[in-house]
Scaffold this active site. Structure first.
Site, PDB file in Angstrom:
ATOM      1  N   LYS A  42       3.666   5.950  16.230  1.00  0.00           N
ATOM      2  CA  LYS A  42       3.288   7.241  15.663  1.00  0.00           C
ATOM      3  C   LYS A  42       3.994   8.354  16.428  1.00  0.00           C
ATOM      4  O   LYS A  42       4.180   8.280  17.634  1.00  0.00           O
ATOM      5  CB  LYS A  42       1.775   7.460  15.756  1.00  0.00           C
ATOM      6  CG  LYS A  42       0.966   6.441  14.959  1.00  0.00           C
ATOM      7  CD  LYS A  42       1.067   6.693  13.475  1.00  0.00           C
ATOM      8  CE  LYS A  42       0.206   5.734  12.682  1.00  0.00           C
ATOM      9  NZ  LYS A  42       0.362   5.885  11.249  1.00  0.00           N
ATOM     10  N   THR A  88       0.824  -1.210   0.000  1.00  0.00           N
ATOM     11  CA  THR A  88       0.000   0.000   0.000  1.00  0.00           C
ATOM     12  C   THR A  88       0.859   1.261   0.000  1.00  0.00           C
ATOM     13  O   THR A  88       0.363   2.355  -0.248  1.00  0.00           O
ATOM     14  CB  THR A  88      -0.934   0.015   1.223  1.00  0.00           C
ATOM     15  OG1 THR A  88      -0.165  -0.261   2.392  1.00  0.00           O
ATOM     16  CG2 THR A  88      -2.010  -1.052   1.095  1.00  0.00           C
ATOM     17  N   ASP A 107      -5.169  -7.877  14.794  1.00  0.00           N
ATOM     18  CA  ASP A 107      -6.331  -7.607  13.940  1.00  0.00           C
ATOM     19  C   ASP A 107      -6.464  -8.615  12.796  1.00  0.00           C
ATOM     20  O   ASP A 107      -7.472  -8.626  12.087  1.00  0.00           O
ATOM     21  CB  ASP A 107      -6.264  -6.182  13.380  1.00  0.00           C
ATOM     22  CG  ASP A 107      -5.039  -5.948  12.499  1.00  0.00           C
ATOM     23  OD1 ASP A 107      -4.061  -6.713  12.616  1.00  0.00           O
ATOM     24  OD2 ASP A 107      -5.060  -4.992  11.697  1.00  0.00           O
TER      25      ASP A 107
END
Length: 416
Positions: free
Chosen positions: A228, A38, A188
């Protein structure tokens, strides 16, 4: 192997713990983790499952990386509240090549394989997909998977809904063609992984020895998601996140998190980590654990030279001794500092501070700060009101660095 992973707090769920333990005791297995192209770089969030794969490799097992050229063209619904924007095949191919290079850098070329699921997914016709695989998936079961259930309120396209079938086909293909028996992924991915083991059992029989293992969601001590920063993701691509910035990210970790990260992101022994954990308690101001973490992870991703360079830049910035830095190190260390472009010509210091850079609001203030010793040029205090700055004399003629006071740096980029 499983005990080691559990000690490192690297296991969230396993499909059959007893079976997996027996399997890795009896033989060296092939296992896989996938990544969709991606983007054209991994970030440190991606490192989480790949560190697991690396540990298996070091123990003599056989890691396989699946670059999702096929699934990446579709987009997975994981953790997203809306549909992914579909990429062009040209962009997907570019990203595949970039990620392949990064994987080879992390895993070497021995006892390691990279495959692309486009090679098999692109050959399945729509009718074959529906007959051979669609018949084996129950829609009610698919809707119950967390990865899909979280999207039902806002809606999910049929394209993304079928992602778990495609990932299951990956596991089946790797099992049949490469004897892959274990899939690893983030927490996930549990729904997708169990769909894969179910598909293999339906097609190959319940006796097929295939397993899934997920890694816990990594959160910082303050409850926020790991990886992050205020500036965004921390990338493995040195063009996106310089090795110095990468190193600094790890150095700046909270005392409450550093031992957890040492366990997860380094290959240090239990004894070494225990010693560093003790130093976090007794001498936290030395930040020895953070420095060791930064050294280990930066060397793993960027190599020994990058560690030495990052430490060199850190020492120079801390001490103010900038003349020892190369132009390349200046580029890294001052990447996020305020910068101004100047002409490649000799300029009076006062003019440079006021007209060219706006570091000083007026000539009067500039003279006062120079006289008081508040202005440094390339790390050297400058108190001569008539001093002229010659850009060609420092850092290969590419930069001039002005410091005002203790910490206010401005990088002057010389236009040629």
């Amino acid at each position: 192997m499983i005990d080691e992973l559990e000690w490192r707090n690297a296991v969230n769920q396993m499909t059959d713990e007893a079976g997996l333990r027996d399997l890795v005791k009896e033989k060296k297995i092939s296992l896989y983790c996938g990544v969709d192209p991606t983007g054209d770089s991994l970030h440190i969030g991606h490192l989480i499952p790949f560190m697991m794969l690396k540990r298996f490799q070091q123990a003599g097992h056989h890691p396989v990386i699946v670059i999702g050229g096929g699934t990446g063209a579709i987009g997975d619904p994981s953790g997203k509240k809306s549909e992914r924007v579909l990429q062009t095949m040209t962009q997907v191919k570019h990203n595949e090549d970039a990620l392949t290079g990064q994987m080879e850098n992390l895993f070497g070329t021995e006892n390691f394989k990279i495959v692309n699921n486009y090679d098999w997914l692109s050959k399945i016709s729509l009718l074959d997909f529906l007959r051979d695989y669609g018949k084996l998936f129950n829609v009610n079961t698919m809707l119950g998977k967390e990865i899909v259930a979280t999207r039902l309120e806002v809606g999910i396209s049929y394209t993304e809904f079928t992602y778990q079938i495609l990932q299951s086909i990956d596991f089946l293909t790797l099992y049949k063609e490469h004897d892959v028996q274990l899939q690893i992924g983030g927490a996930d991915q549990w729904g997708n992984i169990t769909s894969g083991t179910d598909l293999i059992h339906r097609q190959e029989g319940q006796e097929a020895k295939v397993y899934g293992l997920t890694i816990p969601l990594m959160l910082k001590a303050d409850g926020t998601k790991f990886g992050k920063t205020a500036g965004g993701a921390v990338w493995l691509d040195p063009e996106k996140t310089t090795p110095y910035e990468f190193y600094q990210f790890w150095v700046n970790q909270d005392d409450r998190d550093v031992v957890k990260y040492l366990k997860y992101f380094t290959f240090l022994s239990k004894t070494e980590i225990a010693e560093l954990a003790e130093k976090v308690k007794t001498e936290p101001e030395k930040r020895e654990a953070q420095r060791r973490l930064a050294e280990e992870v930066t060397e793993f991703v960027h190599g020994k030279k990058a560690v030495e360079q990052a430490e060199h830049i850190s020492k120079a910035l801390f001490s103010g001794e900038l003349t020892a830095l190369t132009a390349e190190e200046i580029e890294q260390g001052f990447k996020d500092m305020p910068s101004v472009t100047i002409a490649n010509e000799v300029r009076p210091l006062v003019t440079l501070l006021v007209d060219d850079t706006n570091i000083e609001p007026s000539r009067r203030q500039a003279r006062e700060d120079i006289k008081n010793g508040a202005i440094y040029i390339n790390g050297q205090r400058q108190q001569d009101l008539d001093f002229e700055v010659d850009p060609s004399t420092s850092f290969d003629g590419q930069f001039v660095i002005i410091r005002k006071g203790k910490k206010k740096y401005t990088l002057l980029r010389v236009k040629h």
